[in-house]
Design a protein around this motif. Structure first.
Motif, PDB file in Angstrom:
ATOM      1  N   SER A 136       0.815  -1.217   0.000  1.00 40.18           N
ATOM      2  CA  SER A 136       0.000   0.000   0.000  1.00 40.18           C
ATOM      3  C   SER A 136       0.850   1.269   0.000  1.00 40.18           C
ATOM      4  O   SER A 136       0.415   2.318  -0.478  1.00 40.18           O
ATOM      5  CB  SER A 136      -0.942   0.004   1.205  1.00 40.18           C
ATOM      6  N   VAL A 137       2.079   1.188   0.509  1.00 37.44           N
ATOM      7  CA  VAL A 137       2.978   2.345   0.519  1.00 37.44           C
ATOM      8  C   VAL A 137       3.375   2.732  -0.897  1.00 37.44           C
ATOM      9  O   VAL A 137       3.796   3.858  -1.147  1.00 37.44           O
ATOM     10  CB  VAL A 137       4.227   2.040   1.376  1.00 37.44           C
ATOM     11  N   LEU A 138       3.217   1.804  -1.845  1.00 39.06           N
ATOM     12  CA  LEU A 138       3.577   2.071  -3.237  1.00 39.06           C
ATOM     13  C   LEU A 138       2.394   2.558  -4.069  1.00 39.06           C
ATOM     14  O   LEU A 138       2.544   2.813  -5.265  1.00 39.06           O
ATOM     15  CB  LEU A 138       4.171   0.811  -3.879  1.00 39.06           C
ATOM     16  N   HIS A 139       1.222   2.704  -3.445  1.00 35.73           N
ATOM     17  CA  HIS A 139       0.050   3.204  -4.167  1.00 35.73           C
ATOM     18  C   HIS A 139       0.228   4.691  -4.447  1.00 35.73           C
ATOM     19  O   HIS A 139       0.675   5.449  -3.584  1.00 35.73           O
ATOM     20  CB  HIS A 139      -1.215   2.971  -3.344  1.00 35.73           C
ATOM     21  N   ARG A 140      -0.135   5.118  -5.634  1.00 35.22           N
ATOM     22  CA  ARG A 140       0.074   6.523  -6.024  1.00 35.22           C
ATOM     23  C   ARG A 140      -0.687   7.485  -5.128  1.00 35.22           C
ATOM     24  O   ARG A 140      -0.287   8.650  -4.988  1.00 35.22           O
ATOM     25  CB  ARG A 140      -0.315   6.761  -7.482  1.00 35.22           C
ATOM     26  N   ASP A 141      -1.769   7.039  -4.485  1.00 38.22           N
ATOM     27  CA  ASP A 141      -2.561   7.938  -3.658  1.00 38.22           C
ATOM     28  C   ASP A 141      -2.298   7.774  -2.165  1.00 38.22           C
ATOM     29  O   ASP A 141      -2.998   8.376  -1.345  1.00 38.22           O
ATOM     30  CB  ASP A 141      -4.057   7.711  -3.933  1.00 38.22           C
ATOM     31  N   ALA A 142      -1.300   6.974  -1.784  1.00 38.21           N
ATOM     32  CA  ALA A 142      -0.978   6.802  -0.371  1.00 38.21           C
ATOM     33  C   ALA A 142      -0.472   8.117   0.211  1.00 38.21           C
ATOM     34  O   ALA A 142       0.248   8.865  -0.465  1.00 38.21           O
ATOM     35  CB  ALA A 142       0.066   5.709  -0.201  1.00 38.21           C
ATOM     36  N   PRO A 143      -0.823   8.435   1.467  1.00 40.20           N
ATOM     37  CA  PRO A 143      -0.406   9.713   2.057  1.00 40.20           C
ATOM     38  C   PRO A 143       1.106   9.920   2.042  1.00 40.20           C
ATOM     39  O   PRO A 143       1.588  11.028   1.846  1.00 40.20           O
ATOM     40  CB  PRO A 143      -0.942   9.622   3.490  1.00 40.20           C
ATOM     41  N   MET A 144       1.877   8.869   2.279  1.00 41.61           N
ATOM     42  CA  MET A 144       3.337   8.941   2.240  1.00 41.61           C
ATOM     43  C   MET A 144       3.854   7.982   1.163  1.00 41.61           C
ATOM     44  O   MET A 144       4.720   7.146   1.407  1.00 41.61           O
ATOM     45  CB  MET A 144       3.930   8.587   3.612  1.00 41.61           C
ATOM     46  N   SER A 145       3.318   8.095  -0.024  1.00 45.16           N
ATOM     47  CA  SER A 145       3.634   7.158  -1.102  1.00 45.16           C
ATOM     48  C   SER A 145       5.119   7.174  -1.453  1.00 45.16           C
ATOM     49  O   SER A 145       5.742   8.231  -1.566  1.00 45.16           O
ATOM     50  CB  SER A 145       2.826   7.507  -2.357  1.00 45.16           C
ATOM     51  N   LEU A 146       5.669   5.975  -1.638  1.00 44.82           N
ATOM     52  CA  LEU A 146       7.049   5.818  -2.090  1.00 44.82           C
ATOM     53  C   LEU A 146       7.110   5.394  -3.560  1.00 44.82           C
ATOM     54  O   LEU A 146       8.165   4.971  -4.045  1.00 44.82           O
ATOM     55  CB  LEU A 146       7.780   4.797  -1.220  1.00 44.82           C
ATOM     56  N   ARG A 147       6.001   5.526  -4.252  1.00 43.83           N
ATOM     57  CA  ARG A 147       5.939   5.074  -5.645  1.00 43.83           C
ATOM     58  C   ARG A 147       6.986   5.769  -6.516  1.00 43.83           C
ATOM     59  O   ARG A 147       7.778   5.117  -7.217  1.00 43.83           O
ATOM     60  CB  ARG A 147       4.537   5.333  -6.197  1.00 43.83           C
ATOM     61  N   ASP A 148       7.022   7.092  -6.498  1.00 46.41           N
ATOM     62  CA  ASP A 148       7.957   7.820  -7.341  1.00 46.41           C
ATOM     63  C   ASP A 148       9.401   7.574  -6.915  1.00 46.41           C
ATOM     64  O   ASP A 148      10.299   7.484  -7.757  1.00 46.41           O
ATOM     65  CB  ASP A 148       7.651   9.314  -7.307  1.00 46.41           C
ATOM     66  N   LEU A 149       9.631   7.465  -5.613  1.00 43.71           N
ATOM     67  CA  LEU A 149      10.980   7.205  -5.135  1.00 43.71           C
ATOM     68  C   LEU A 149      11.464   5.841  -5.596  1.00 43.71           C
ATOM     69  O   LEU A 149      12.619   5.688  -6.014  1.00 43.71           O
ATOM     70  CB  LEU A 149      11.026   7.296  -3.610  1.00 43.71           C
ATOM     71  N   ALA A 150      10.590   4.841  -5.548  1.00 46.27           N
ATOM     72  CA  ALA A 150      10.969   3.502  -6.000  1.00 46.27           C
ATOM     73  C   ALA A 150      11.345   3.504  -7.472  1.00 46.27           C
ATOM     74  O   ALA A 150      12.308   2.846  -7.882  1.00 46.27           O
ATOM     75  CB  ALA A 150       9.823   2.522  -5.745  1.00 46.27           C
TER      76      ALA A 150
END
Length: 333
Positions: free
Chosen positions: A82-96
């Motif tokens: 869930s941390v990789l979801h684009r809408d997560a409050p503290m999303s790590l998607r772009d960092l990953a």
């Protein structure tokens, strides 16, 4: 059961596989596909135009990492995913996506050479400096800016709570990329105006972020170079900037910031503060900065030396999200 030394070192060695698997999970939008419940490998493969067998094997690998779990029908997402979801409050998607991309990995593959030479390896890996590379590749530059915004999120969250704006009316986010720090300050303090200074390729993202949050009427994005000049303000923010540069370059940046301060103004530096026994990410970030920029993370004494050379004086240092510290400085008497 305690790991053996062999098992621990083996875990280090497969680290690149783990990071690239997380990147692949982002590329396949696993968090989004599994947000509403279980799906089969075949369903995800069809939605993504991916090979069905390879997708099934990849999901099995993700299950071994704890990103997904087996369900009665296919796979379900976990809290890690869930941390990789684009809408997560503290999303790590772009960092990953950014931290596992070729422009950084080609450089970090030369860490042995960086340690032997004490110099950045970006030119050898990419043919130019890191920031020149981002300027020449706008898509990667935009992704890197978004990644830094996501990495900054918990630090900014804590920093805005400890910064006393007093009677300040203008804050300048120096090298602020998409302006995340400045926008957080505007959201907390309705009387503030904000300026973000960065290279031209960062400005569309900054303007879009301000408009999305309904703060564009109090926000100005300015193209410029902090080695030449900095817009004037009451509070100047330097977040994750100084660790990109040599000591002499940092003194140039800080001197320009000192010259841009309104009377009674302050510079707020948010950086990792390291020491010889620092645990966790800080010493690793230090080596990553050596390879990618020929720069470093610094001790508090080293920051004090930079400030003194730039005609500044440290007035406070407040710990926020570990290992980050907000260092406050004013013009020396």
């Amino acid at each position: 059961m305690t790991e053996s030394p062999y098992e621990t070192v083996m875990g280090f060695l497969v680290g690149p596989w783990l990071a690239q698997a997380v990147r692949a999970a982002v590329d396949l939008s696993l968090a989004e596909h599994l947000a509403d419940g279980p799906r089969t490998a075949a369903e995800i493969a069809e939605a993504e135009g991916a090979d069905p067998d390879a997708t099934a094997r990849f999901l099995r690998a993700c299950a071994s990492m704890g990103l997904v779990a087996y369900a009665e029908k296919g796979f379900t997402g976990t809290e890690l995913l869930s941390v990789l979801h684009r809408d997560a409050p503290m999303s790590l998607r772009d960092l990953a996506a950014s931290q596992s991309s070729a422009c950084l990995w080609l450089t970090w593959a030369r860490i042995p050479e960086a340690v032997r030479s004490g110099e950045s390896q970006t030119t050898q890996a990419l043919g130019m400096s890191f920031f020149d590379y981002l300027a020449a590749h706008p898509d990667e530059g935009a992704l890197f800016g978004a990644a830094m915004a996501s990495m900054s999120a918990p630090v900014i969250r804590d920093a805005v709570e400890v910064i006393d704006i007093a009677d300040a009316t203008t804050v300048v986010d120096v090298g602020g990329a998409h302006g995340s720090f400045a926008l957080a300050m505007l959201a907390k303090h309705p009387g503030l105006q904000a300026i973000v200074l960065d290279l031209p390729h960062s400005l569309p993202g900054a303007q879009a972020a301000a408009a999305e949050r309904g703060l564009d009427s109090r926000f100005t994005a300015v193209a410029g170079d902090f080695f030449h000049a900095v817009p004037q303000g009451d509070i100047l923010l330097l977040k994750f900037i100084l660790h990109d540069w040599s000591d002499d370059d940092c003194v140039r940046i800080l001197s320009n910031c000192r010259d841009a301060l309104h009377p009674g103004g302050r510079i707020l530096i948010t950086e990792i503060v390291i020491d010889d026994h620092a645990p966790g990410i800080a010493p690793l970030m230090d080596i990553a900065m050596l390879a990618s920029a020929g720069s470093r993370e610094r001790t508090l004494a080293e920051f004090d030396n930079l400030l003194t050379r730039a005609g500044l004086h440290r007035t406070a240092a407040t710990a926020v999200e570990p290992p980050y510290v907000v260092i406050e400085a004013t013009a020396a008497a």
